[in-house]
Motif scaffolding. Structure first.
Motif, PDB file in Angstrom:
ATOM      1  N   LEU A  68       0.464  -1.010  -0.227  1.00 25.40           N
ATOM      2  CA  LEU A  68       0.111  -0.140  -0.102  1.00 25.40           C
ATOM      3  C   LEU A  68       0.900   1.477   0.061  1.00 25.40           C
ATOM      4  O   LEU A  68       0.595   1.911  -0.385  1.00 25.40           O
ATOM      5  CB  LEU A  68      -0.640   0.435   0.684  1.00 25.40           C
ATOM      6  N   VAL A  69       1.724   1.269   0.886  1.00 29.41           N
ATOM      7  CA  VAL A  69       3.161   2.019   0.674  1.00 29.41           C
ATOM      8  C   VAL A  69       3.754   2.196  -0.733  1.00 29.41           C
ATOM      9  O   VAL A  69       3.537   3.459  -1.560  1.00 29.41           O
ATOM     10  CB  VAL A  69       4.597   2.329   1.773  1.00 29.41           C
ATOM     11  N   LYS A  72       0.478   3.827  -2.622  1.00 22.79           N
ATOM     12  CA  LYS A  72       0.658   5.669  -2.502  1.00 22.79           C
ATOM     13  C   LYS A  72       1.275   6.092  -3.235  1.00 22.79           C
ATOM     14  O   LYS A  72       0.912   7.025  -4.107  1.00 22.79           O
ATOM     15  CB  LYS A  72       0.628   5.078  -0.711  1.00 22.79           C
ATOM     16  N   PHE A  73       2.709   5.982  -3.356  1.00 18.25           N
ATOM     17  CA  PHE A  73       3.503   7.124  -3.783  1.00 18.25           C
ATOM     18  C   PHE A  73       3.954   6.750  -5.019  1.00 18.25           C
ATOM     19  O   PHE A  73       3.706   7.575  -5.765  1.00 18.25           O
ATOM     20  CB  PHE A  73       4.821   6.693  -3.363  1.00 18.25           C
ATOM     21  N   GLU A  76       0.266   7.889  -6.663  1.00 14.64           N
ATOM     22  CA  GLU A  76       0.122   8.909  -6.222  1.00 14.64           C
ATOM     23  C   GLU A  76      -1.742   9.359  -6.113  1.00 14.64           C
ATOM     24  O   GLU A  76      -2.447   9.853  -6.240  1.00 14.64           O
ATOM     25  CB  GLU A  76      -0.194  10.493  -7.218  1.00 14.64           C
ATOM     26  N   THR A  77      -2.641   8.332  -5.396  1.00 12.13           N
ATOM     27  CA  THR A  77      -2.921   8.281  -4.924  1.00 12.13           C
ATOM     28  C   THR A  77      -3.739   8.206  -3.188  1.00 12.13           C
ATOM     29  O   THR A  77      -2.748   8.354  -2.435  1.00 12.13           O
ATOM     30  CB  THR A  77      -4.067   6.453  -5.316  1.00 12.13           C
ATOM     31  N   THR A  78      -4.897   8.792  -2.228  1.00 10.24           N
ATOM     32  CA  THR A  78      -5.016   7.715  -0.855  1.00 10.24           C
ATOM     33  C   THR A  78      -4.558   6.885  -0.434  1.00 10.24           C
ATOM     34  O   THR A  78      -4.293   6.328  -1.203  1.00 10.24           O
ATOM     35  CB  THR A  78      -6.286   8.410  -1.009  1.00 10.24           C
ATOM     36  N   TYR A  79      -3.978   7.136   0.800  1.00 11.47           N
ATOM     37  CA  TYR A  79      -3.799   5.699   1.545  1.00 11.47           C
ATOM     38  C   TYR A  79      -5.483   5.051   1.317  1.00 11.47           C
ATOM     39  O   TYR A  79      -4.920   3.728   1.289  1.00 11.47           O
ATOM     40  CB  TYR A  79      -3.549   6.238   3.183  1.00 11.47           C
ATOM     41  N   THR A  80      -6.588   5.174   1.268  1.00 10.75           N
ATOM     42  CA  THR A  80      -7.613   4.570   1.519  1.00 10.75           C
ATOM     43  C   THR A  80      -7.305   3.598   0.124  1.00 10.75           C
ATOM     44  O   THR A  80      -7.722   2.396   0.292  1.00 10.75           O
ATOM     45  CB  THR A  80      -8.645   5.236   1.619  1.00 10.75           C
ATOM     46  N   GLN A  81      -7.446   4.118  -0.782  1.00 14.92           N
ATOM     47  CA  GLN A  81      -7.392   3.735  -1.929  1.00 14.92           C
ATOM     48  C   GLN A  81      -6.041   3.201  -2.074  1.00 14.92           C
ATOM     49  O   GLN A  81      -6.734   1.537  -2.949  1.00 14.92           O
ATOM     50  CB  GLN A  81      -7.514   4.698  -3.430  1.00 14.92           C
ATOM     51  N   ALA A  82      -5.102   3.118  -2.218  1.00 13.41           N
ATOM     52  CA  ALA A  82      -3.722   2.039  -1.885  1.00 13.41           C
ATOM     53  C   ALA A  82      -3.742   1.313  -0.858  1.00 13.41           C
ATOM     54  O   ALA A  82      -3.649  -0.091  -1.632  1.00 13.41           O
ATOM     55  CB  ALA A  82      -2.783   3.153  -1.392  1.00 13.41           C
ATOM     56  N   SER A  86      -4.169  -2.332  -2.805  1.00 12.90           N
ATOM     57  CA  SER A  86      -3.430  -3.637  -2.546  1.00 12.90           C
ATOM     58  C   SER A  86      -4.232  -5.000  -1.036  1.00 12.90           C
ATOM     59  O   SER A  86      -3.685  -5.766  -1.958  1.00 12.90           O
ATOM     60  CB  SER A  86      -2.517  -3.232  -0.841  1.00 12.90           C
TER      61      SER A  86
END
Length: 102
Positions: A68-69, A72-73, A76-82, A86
């Motif tokens: 998810l990390v 996310k990076f 370039e998405t939100t933590y929730t979407q990542a 995942s």
């Protein structure tokens, strides 16, 4: 070594397909990201399960958090979407693996 190749290929493509269902753009880039992420997490997870601590639930949870990390990076998405990507990708890969092993 060859017995690890098929699970790696399946993981890369299953997780790519699931991530693509979330993002729906730049499939080549998503495939490369899936290839890179899973080339790191799958060998580490396999090694950890076999040689360090054979707790599949714990290892999968750690893989989900690491992926998810990266997602996310890289995306370039939100933590929730990542997290959703995942979690869905890893559950999908896990279920396919369970189906193929039985």
């Amino acid at each position: 070594m060859s017995h690890l190749l098929l699970p790696w290929i399946l993981t890369v493509f299953i997780e790519f397909a699931i991530i693509w269902l979330f993002i729906r753009k730049e499939p080549g880039k998503l495939l490369v990201y899936s290839l890179l992420i899973n080339s790191l997490t799958l060998p580490l997870a396999t090694y950890s399960y076999i040689y360090i601590y054979p707790n599949l639930l714990l290892i999968e949870a750690l893989v989900i958090m690491v992926e998810l990390v990266f997602l996310k990076f890289l995306l370039e998405t939100t933590y929730t979407q990542a997290l959703a990507m995942s979690l869905t990708a890893n559950v999908g890969t896990f279920l396919v693996g369970c189906f193929l092993l039985n």
